[in-house]
Design an enzyme around this catalytic site. Structure first.
Site, mmCIF file in Angstrom:
data_model
loop_
_atom_site.group_PDB
_atom_site.id
_atom_site.type_symbol
_atom_site.label_atom_id
_atom_site.label_comp_id
_atom_site.label_asym_id
_atom_site.label_seq_id
_atom_site.Cartn_x
_atom_site.Cartn_y
_atom_site.Cartn_z
ATOM 1 N N ASN A 99 -0.760 -21.264 -5.439
ATOM 2 C CA ASN A 99 -1.525 -21.133 -6.575
ATOM 3 C C ASN A 99 -2.623 -21.343 -6.653
ATOM 4 O O ASN A 99 -3.530 -21.349 -7.531
ATOM 5 C CB ASN A 99 -0.792 -22.268 -7.742
ATOM 6 C CG ASN A 99 0.555 -21.998 -8.316
ATOM 7 O OD1 ASN A 99 0.798 -20.708 -8.342
ATOM 8 N ND2 ASN A 99 0.892 -22.851 -9.232
ATOM 9 N N HIS A 197 1.502 -5.301 -6.319
ATOM 10 C CA HIS A 197 0.442 -5.189 -5.533
ATOM 11 C C HIS A 197 -0.575 -4.083 -5.605
ATOM 12 O O HIS A 197 -1.258 -3.839 -4.541
ATOM 13 C CB HIS A 197 0.829 -5.672 -4.034
ATOM 14 C CG HIS A 197 1.196 -7.162 -3.824
ATOM 15 N ND1 HIS A 197 1.804 -7.499 -2.699
ATOM 16 C CD2 HIS A 197 1.365 -8.345 -4.850
ATOM 17 C CE1 HIS A 197 2.198 -9.004 -2.981
ATOM 18 N NE2 HIS A 197 2.027 -9.187 -4.275
#
Ligand code: HEM
Ligand SMILES: *[C@@H]1O[C@H](CO)[C@@H](O)[C@H](O)[C@H]1NC(C)=O
Ligand SMILES: *[C@@H]1O[C@H](CO)[C@@H](O)[C@H](O)[C@H]1NC(C)=O
Ligand SMILES: CC(=O)N[C@H]1CO[C@H](CO)[C@@H](O)[C@@H]1O
Length: 330
Positions: A99, A197
């Protein structure tokens, strides 16, 4: 013999347990619906869309982190907004290594503030994440889909759960398939969602091993195109920890199919991208989605898989709460 019986009955017990767990999750997800706020806050979706569009038109690079945020939310404790919570001791999901580069939290705050002004206490932070990620993709000329809403917010966040539940860029195909299956997502979902992506950035430390001394013989990853490896080595020196890398060079701000072309040419950035070629079924989905025109099934498939991902471990009905401030429980 006795132990065999034990094994068998354990097996059946597990099956029943798994079945009831999955039907439990199913029941919750079945309470989600498109247009959940139509009566209670009719302008909710419009407000989200306007705020997101204004943001993305100004700063297109924010689309990617907003999509990734929803993925991280859903994979840790389900889609219940725990990725947004902050603890004083920093033992929250935001502070887990995967994160570290999440960003865009202030946009979520802006959207939520606009919603609270229109209809206080109605729209959950977890639904905000679901709507924002869709609208951000639309703003990047990507696919659109109908977002199910009706999620409620969780009250727990835990750094170790993020570490345990988020896939790593170093994972192999077996491990990726298993991790997605554990969330009710199949091989097709894995490939289709990896197509996320097509936008955004990675960073050098996620690929240094692929570029230098991969097997201890001073070599690079054989699954990485050699010309591409040369280019990447110019960007990432062995000790570089900060340089950002476009995952879909040249088109990292546009949602398109080019990710699948790259992967099929062994130019996927991470080992987890390259790994999609290591299973016959996932490989066939990669090849199916590449080189297609704007009417390819990728856009449609992406919406379907996003809706599926948005059902993971949701809280509905009276469970959980509708947070006032997405960063803290009420
Ligand atoms: C299959 C397993 C996955 C792995 C191992 C993985 C891993 C990663 C990693 C390591 C990064 C780079 C983060 C950074 O350095 O800032 C990244 C970025 C990103 N991921 Fe994934 N990811 C996976 C699946 C997904 C899924 C399912 C989505 C959404 C549908 C997604 C969307 C994104 C986006 C949009 C970015 C760019 C973020 C930015 O530019 O800030 N990823 N991912
Ligand atoms: C894949 O990764 C898992 C977990 O890291 C590991 O146990 C397994 O041996 C790996 N499989 C292959 C084929 O490398
Ligand atoms: C490459 O790895 C091998 C084996 O781990 C090690 O002996 C060697 O020193 C490494 N070479 C470089 C240039 O780091
Ligand atoms: C966006 C966010 O909250 N990032 C945090 C990730 O973890 C680091 C270090 O633990 C924090 O400094 C960041 O603020």
């Amino acid at each position: 013999m006795a132990s065999l019986k034990m094994t068998i009955s354990c097996f059946f017990f597990l099956q029943i347990l798994l079945f009831s767990l999955s039907s439990f999750a199913q029941t919750n997800a079945q309470e989600l619906e498109v247009g959940f706020y139509d009566n209670t806050c009719p302008k909710a979706e419009l407000i989200v869309k306007q705020t997101v569009f204004n943001t993305i038109k100004k700063t297109p690079t924010l689309g990617a982190p907003l999509l990734r945020m929803f993925f991280h939310d859903c994979f840790v404790r389900g889609c219940e907004g725990s990725v947004l919570l902050e603890l004083k001791n920093k033992q929250d999901e935001k502070n887990a290594i995967p994160n570290l580069t999440l960003r865009g939290f202030d946009i979520i705050d802006n959207v939520k503030a606009a919603l609270e002004k229109e209809c206080p206490g109605i729209v959950s932070c977890s639904d905000v994440l679901a709507l924002v990620s869709r609208d951000a993709m639309v703003a990047l000329n990507g696919p659109s889909w109908e977002v199910e809403t009706g999620r409620r917010d969780g009250v727990v966040t835990n750094i170790n759960e993020a570490r345990a539940n988020l896939p790593s860029p170093f994972d192999n195909i077996t491990s990726l398939i298993t991790q997605f299956q554990a969330k009710g997502l199949d091989k097709k979902d894995l490939v289709v969602l990896s197509g996320g992506h097509t936008i955004g950035n990675g960073h050098c430390p996620q690929i240094t091993n692929r570029l230098y001394n991969f097997t201890g013989k001073g070599d690079s990853d054989p699954n990485l195109d050699t010309e591409y490896a040369v280019k990447l080595r110019k960007k990432c020196k062995p000790t570089d920890t900060t340089t950002a890398l476009e995952m879909d060079p040249g088109s990292f701000k546009t949602f398109d199919e080019s990710y699948f072309n790259l992967v099929s040419q062994r130019r996927g950035l991470f080992q987890s991208d390259a790994a999609l070629l290591d299973d016959q079924e996932t490989k066939s989905y990669v090849l199916k989605h590449m080189n297609s025109d704007e009417y390819s099934t990728f856009f449609k498939d992406f919406g379907v898989s996003m809706v599926k991902m948005g059902r993971i471990g949701v809280l509905t009905g009276r469970v959980g709460e509708v947070r006032k401030n997405c960063r803290m429980v009420n």
